[in-house]
Design a protein around this motif. Sequence first.
Motif, PDB file in Angstrom:
ATOM      1  N   ASP A  30       0.806  -1.217   0.000  1.00 16.57           N
ATOM      2  CA  ASP A  30       0.000   0.000   0.000  1.00 16.57           C
ATOM      3  C   ASP A  30       0.842   1.272   0.000  1.00 16.57           C
ATOM      4  O   ASP A  30       0.328   2.365   0.204  1.00 16.57           O
ATOM      5  N   THR A  31       2.150   1.149  -0.201  1.00 20.61           N
ATOM      6  CA  THR A  31       2.997   2.348  -0.176  1.00 20.61           C
ATOM      7  C   THR A  31       3.053   2.999  -1.555  1.00 20.61           C
ATOM      8  O   THR A  31       2.624   2.417  -2.557  1.00 20.61           O
ATOM      9  N   GLU A  32       3.637   4.206  -1.575  1.00 16.83           N
ATOM     10  CA  GLU A  32       3.689   5.021  -2.789  1.00 16.83           C
ATOM     11  C   GLU A  32       4.451   4.308  -3.921  1.00 16.83           C
ATOM     12  O   GLU A  32       4.136   4.484  -5.086  1.00 16.83           O
ATOM     13  N   PHE A  33       5.475   3.517  -3.557  1.00 15.13           N
ATOM     14  CA  PHE A  33       6.326   2.935  -4.595  1.00 15.13           C
ATOM     15  C   PHE A  33       5.940   1.510  -4.994  1.00 15.13           C
ATOM     16  O   PHE A  33       6.673   0.844  -5.714  1.00 15.13           O
ATOM     17  N   ALA A  34       4.760   1.054  -4.514  1.00 13.24           N
ATOM     18  CA  ALA A  34       4.357  -0.320  -4.817  1.00 13.24           C
ATOM     19  C   ALA A  34       4.212  -0.526  -6.329  1.00 13.24           C
ATOM     20  O   ALA A  34       4.619  -1.566  -6.864  1.00 13.24           O
ATOM     21  N   ASP A  35       3.638   0.487  -7.028  1.00  7.15           N
ATOM     22  CA  ASP A  35       3.476   0.323  -8.490  1.00  7.15           C
ATOM     23  C   ASP A  35       4.840   0.262  -9.187  1.00  7.15           C
ATOM     24  O   ASP A  35       5.037  -0.523 -10.120  1.00  7.15           O
ATOM     25  N   ASN A  36       5.791   1.081  -8.692  1.00  9.14           N
ATOM     26  CA  ASN A  36       7.157   1.015  -9.251  1.00  9.14           C
ATOM     27  C   ASN A  36       7.747  -0.382  -9.069  1.00  9.14           C
ATOM     28  O   ASN A  36       8.338  -0.941  -9.991  1.00  9.14           O
ATOM     29  N   ALA A  37       7.560  -0.942  -7.856  1.00  7.22           N
ATOM     30  CA  ALA A  37       8.116  -2.264  -7.563  1.00  7.22           C
ATOM     31  C   ALA A  37       7.562  -3.294  -8.546  1.00  7.22           C
ATOM     32  O   ALA A  37       8.312  -4.090  -9.124  1.00  7.22           O
ATOM     33  N   GLN A  38       6.248  -3.246  -8.781  1.00  7.41           N
ATOM     34  CA  GLN A  38       5.626  -4.192  -9.711  1.00  7.41           C
ATOM     35  C   GLN A  38       6.170  -3.971 -11.131  1.00  7.41           C
ATOM     36  O   GLN A  38       6.461  -4.922 -11.855  1.00  7.41           O
ATOM     37  N   TYR A  39       6.344  -2.694 -11.513  1.00  5.54           N
ATOM     38  CA  TYR A  39       6.874  -2.381 -12.851  1.00  5.54           C
ATOM     39  C   TYR A  39       8.293  -2.932 -13.017  1.00  5.54           C
ATOM     40  O   TYR A  39       8.630  -3.526 -14.042  1.00  5.54           O
ATOM     41  N   TYR A  40       9.125  -2.767 -11.980  1.00 10.23           N
ATOM     42  CA  TYR A  40      10.526  -3.202 -12.106  1.00 10.23           C
ATOM     43  C   TYR A  40      10.637  -4.732 -12.093  1.00 10.23           C
ATOM     44  O   TYR A  40      11.601  -5.280 -12.622  1.00 10.23           O
ATOM     45  N   ILE A  41       9.658  -5.416 -11.484  1.00  7.52           N
ATOM     46  CA  ILE A  41       9.631  -6.886 -11.608  1.00  7.52           C
ATOM     47  C   ILE A  41       9.466  -7.225 -13.090  1.00  7.52           C
ATOM     48  O   ILE A  41      10.222  -8.032 -13.653  1.00  7.52           O
ATOM     49  N   GLY A  42       8.472  -6.557 -13.727  1.00  6.84           N
ATOM     50  CA  GLY A  42       8.249  -6.789 -15.160  1.00  6.84           C
ATOM     51  C   GLY A  42       9.472  -6.453 -15.983  1.00  6.84           C
ATOM     52  O   GLY A  42       9.877  -7.214 -16.879  1.00  6.84           O
ATOM     53  N   ASP A  43      10.105  -5.316 -15.653  1.00  5.73           N
ATOM     54  CA  ASP A  43      11.257  -4.872 -16.455  1.00  5.73           C
ATOM     55  C   ASP A  43      12.479  -5.762 -16.226  1.00  5.73           C
ATOM     56  O   ASP A  43      13.303  -5.920 -17.119  1.00  5.73           O
ATOM     57  N   SER A  44      12.597  -6.341 -15.012  1.00  6.80           N
ATOM     58  CA  SER A  44      13.694  -7.276 -14.764  1.00  6.80           C
ATOM     59  C   SER A  44      13.523  -8.512 -15.649  1.00  6.80           C
ATOM     60  O   SER A  44      14.491  -9.002 -16.242  1.00  6.80           O
ATOM     61  N   TYR A  45      12.262  -9.028 -15.740  1.00  6.18           N
ATOM     62  CA  TYR A  45      11.990 -10.147 -16.655  1.00  6.18           C
ATOM     63  C   TYR A  45      12.297  -9.740 -18.092  1.00  6.18           C
ATOM     64  O   TYR A  45      12.924 -10.471 -18.849  1.00  6.18           O
ATOM     65  N   PHE A  46      11.853  -8.530 -18.459  1.00  3.88           N
ATOM     66  CA  PHE A  46      12.049  -8.028 -19.828  1.00  3.88           C
ATOM     67  C   PHE A  46      13.541  -8.007 -20.179  1.00  3.88           C
ATOM     68  O   PHE A  46      13.951  -8.501 -21.233  1.00  3.88           O
ATOM     69  N   ASN A  47      14.352  -7.465 -19.259  1.00  2.00           N
ATOM     70  CA  ASN A  47      15.794  -7.345 -19.535  1.00  2.00           C
ATOM     71  C   ASN A  47      16.493  -8.704 -19.567  1.00  2.00           C
ATOM     72  O   ASN A  47      17.566  -8.840 -20.136  1.00  2.00           O
ATOM     73  N   GLN A  48      15.870  -9.707 -18.943  1.00  2.00           N
ATOM     74  CA  GLN A  48      16.420 -11.067 -19.009  1.00  2.00           C
ATOM     75  C   GLN A  48      15.973 -11.788 -20.270  1.00  2.00           C
ATOM     76  O   GLN A  48      16.409 -12.915 -20.510  1.00  2.00           O
ATOM     77  N   GLY A  49      15.053 -11.138 -21.018  1.00  2.00           N
ATOM     78  CA  GLY A  49      14.509 -11.811 -22.205  1.00  2.00           C
ATOM     79  C   GLY A  49      13.402 -12.798 -21.872  1.00  2.00           C
ATOM     80  O   GLY A  49      13.012 -13.600 -22.716  1.00  2.00           O
ATOM     81  N   ARG A  50      12.880 -12.732 -20.624  1.00  2.00           N
ATOM     82  CA  ARG A  50      11.760 -13.621 -20.246  1.00  2.00           C
ATOM     83  C   ARG A  50      10.459 -12.877 -20.532  1.00  2.00           C
ATOM     84  O   ARG A  50       9.770 -12.392 -19.625  1.00  2.00           O
ATOM     85  N   TYR A  51      10.107 -12.770 -21.827  1.00  2.00           N
ATOM     86  CA  TYR A  51       9.027 -11.875 -22.242  1.00  2.00           C
ATOM     87  C   TYR A  51       7.635 -12.283 -21.748  1.00  2.00           C
ATOM     88  O   TYR A  51       6.868 -11.416 -21.326  1.00  2.00           O
ATOM     89  N   PRO A  52       7.273 -13.601 -21.762  1.00  2.00           N
ATOM     90  CA  PRO A  52       5.934 -13.951 -21.234  1.00  2.00           C
ATOM     91  C   PRO A  52       5.783 -13.556 -19.763  1.00  2.00           C
ATOM     92  O   PRO A  52       4.734 -13.022 -19.360  1.00  2.00           O
ATOM     93  N   ASP A  53       6.832 -13.803 -18.946  1.00  2.00           N
ATOM     94  CA  ASP A  53       6.789 -13.394 -17.535  1.00  2.00           C
ATOM     95  C   ASP A  53       6.676 -11.876 -17.417  1.00  2.00           C
ATOM     96  O   ASP A  53       5.971 -11.358 -16.550  1.00  2.00           O
ATOM     97  N   ALA A  54       7.385 -11.176 -18.315  1.00  2.00           N
ATOM     98  CA  ALA A  54       7.354  -9.708 -18.290  1.00  2.00           C
ATOM     99  C   ALA A  54       5.929  -9.217 -18.565  1.00  2.00           C
ATOM    100  O   ALA A  54       5.415  -8.363 -17.836  1.00  2.00           O
ATOM    101  N   VAL A  55       5.293  -9.776 -19.602  1.00  2.00           N
ATOM    102  CA  VAL A  55       3.931  -9.351 -19.961  1.00  2.00           C
ATOM    103  C   VAL A  55       2.990  -9.545 -18.768  1.00  2.00           C
ATOM    104  O   VAL A  55       2.200  -8.661 -18.425  1.00  2.00           O
ATOM    105  N   GLU A  56       3.132 -10.690 -18.106  1.00  2.00           N
ATOM    106  CA  GLU A  56       2.271 -10.991 -16.955  1.00  2.00           C
ATOM    107  C   GLU A  56       2.484  -9.976 -15.821  1.00  2.00           C
ATOM    108  O   GLU A  56       1.530  -9.470 -15.241  1.00  2.00           O
ATOM    109  N   ALA A  57       3.758  -9.682 -15.540  1.00  2.00           N
ATOM    110  CA  ALA A  57       4.057  -8.739 -14.461  1.00  2.00           C
ATOM    111  C   ALA A  57       3.604  -7.324 -14.818  1.00  2.00           C
ATOM    112  O   ALA A  57       3.069  -6.600 -13.965  1.00  2.00           O
ATOM    113  N   PHE A  58       3.808  -6.920 -16.079  1.00  2.00           N
ATOM    114  CA  PHE A  58       3.367  -5.577 -16.507  1.00  2.00           C
ATOM    115  C   PHE A  58       1.844  -5.457 -16.422  1.00  2.00           C
ATOM    116  O   PHE A  58       1.307  -4.402 -16.071  1.00  2.00           O
ATOM    117  N   ALA A  59       1.130  -6.571 -16.739  1.00  2.00           N
ATOM    118  CA  ALA A  59      -0.343  -6.538 -16.689  1.00  2.00           C
ATOM    119  C   ALA A  59      -0.817  -6.232 -15.276  1.00  2.00           C
ATOM    120  O   ALA A  59      -1.830  -5.552 -15.081  1.00  2.00           O
TER     121      ALA A  59
END
Lengths: 271, 444
Positions: A180-209
């Motif tokens: 419930d903190t201010e940066f929770a959305d950032n944290a979720q975004y960076y999970i997606g972007d970490s997958y993205f930068n690893q080339g794990r695109y399906p995981d990235a799409v799921e996390a970004f969603a």
Amino acid sequence: MRKIILLLLFTLPGSILLQGGTKEELIRLQSDIVAAQNQIRLLQKSIDENGAITKTLLHQLLDLLNQNNRQIDQIRSYQDEQLQSGNENIEDIVNEIRMLSAKVDELGLKLTTLARTVEDTKQSLEEMQSRRPTPEKAPDGSLMPLPPDQLYSLAYNDYIMGNYELSIQGFLDYLALYKDTEFADNAQYYIGDSYFNQGRYPDAVEAFAQVTSLFPNGDKAPAAVLKSGLAYLNMSNNDSAIELFRQVIRTYPDSPEANIAKQQLQILGVE
Amino acid sequence: MKLPIILWITLIILGLAVNGQDQESSIVIWPKPTEETALALSDFQPKSGNIDPSVNEYLQTINEILWEDLEYSTFFKMVSKSFYPANRITEPTDVVFPEWQQTDLRIDYLVIGNARLENNYLVVQCRVFDLKTKEQILGKQFRTIPRYARAIAHRISDKIVSLLSANASQGIASTQIVFEKKTKTGKEIHLMDYDGGNLQQLTSNGTINLTPVWLRDNARICFTSYQNQSPLLYYLTLETAEMQSFPIRGGLLTTPSVSPDGAELAFAARLSDSSDTDIYISTLDGRNLRNITQHPGIDVSPCWSPTGHQLCFVSDRGGTPQIYISDSFGAGLVRITLERGYASSPDWSPDGRYIVFSWRPSRMATFDLYLVEVATKELRQLTQSAGNNENPSWSPDGRHLVFQSDRTGTTEIFTIFADGSNVRQLTRLDGCSNPGWSNYGTAE
């Protein structure tokens, strides 16, 4: 010595891992160690400072003693002179003695201060030692979690340095504790972007969603939709990519990401 | 045996770092290691049988430069030569170990060597001994024309640093620095060794040449030149002095930065009169052009993160020039400098943790070097009260920075340790600016 250090280097962490368990506890332990290190540094500093004070006081003490000795010698020679000349000036001698006794008092005071300083040093040493090895515990006996800003910084540092397995786990830990903190959305975004930068695109799409579903009004929402589109592009699913680029332009028309989406559509030859 | 508590803690932290991370992170410059490696460098001697006395001149150069390189590397405590045993050491058999192992000397490693001239070639032999085990841990011979005596010293230093720093550095003594130097007609690109030696002029087109950076292979540099009127980007191959123009054209192209994989170029450009200056990325030959700062405002000075997934750059979109980072598509923008003032020329540290930049805080008259930790945005000031200090560039091992400063009255190139200590002036030429530190030298 070298062999023992090497042995410790390799065996210690393993045993800690066996006893410990979760990464969070490790981080906690790590931060405790850093805190302990800081306390030791403080202690060292305090000892150094107290040492310096003690040294100065001792020097002053010695100076005073020397001064007194000189004065006593002077008085003696003066007395001799007076006695010899037969003009005894008792009043002067009394004054000198008064001054001397005042100096002795001063010396006594300095000695007391010195003793107190030594006592203080001892006390702070004991305090530091008693505080050092006990990490904070929650009422149920488990280790207290890191405060949100520290947990976030640790995970973000791993993300920036490219340690993506660690950044994903770190941001997941953050969300489990502080969703419930201010940066929770950032944290979720960076999970997606970490997958993205690893080339794990399906995981990235799921996390970004989850960024858009859990935090639709967060400032990372436009970037999450855009990066989903780029992930599809990298999976050669151009149709889904185009749909998501259009969604960025439609939903967040004033965002910088809308311009990036337009550029991507141009590159793909669609408007 | 009882270990001091501080050592225990260091060991535990080291252990955690090793076990807790799949990908090893680089060594951080501070806090400094509590125990330094003590190194002794016994002066290299003429090899027995050498008959050309001029070898002494080259030996003097090698002994001086090697000492300076090792001392400057930040990895060693150099034990003063006045404490060494008196006999000269030419060959390993000359080392009397009990003398070097005396406990009051506290030397960990001993470097010895010799040189001879052979058919106009300088042949230098170098050995390193671990004094605890008496084992030779390095033995190497170098053969070159005598003019390259300095280069041999640098290469020996890099070998030793690489061997004894536990992979924290490959050694920077063989690295080089490119920079702009003022001339009567404009500015020309110059090149020098990392210690200021071996100065060479690279361009001489009589116009203005700016912001040089190295390509990843160290064989070419990229910079802005006015040689065909408008400021465009060019590549220069160092070996052949061949110039090649970057195919993308516009009103202004400047501040190039090469991606970590060496395949892409980020640069600031105003590609049409109607647009403002933005950050673009393309391949080295100008294909796949994309604008990553599609936002009103001037964006310049891009620099890639070591992962190649982010860039930092300067933008005035918030009013004054500040440092921002975004990913390599332009998404996920974050402002890094939180205070007002004028920030410029960011350079991302090789371990990714810090960005160095020059900053003039509001109400201050001069620029100074600052480090910002990217994750926490915490600032650390590196220079102060010494004129303007600008355009920093990291050494490849992340332990040193090169920058320009007008602290002596003219603008010159300086280096500094990354903790803000040990400032060293490299040039005394009047009007040197925008230094760019090369990558590690190509390994043998």
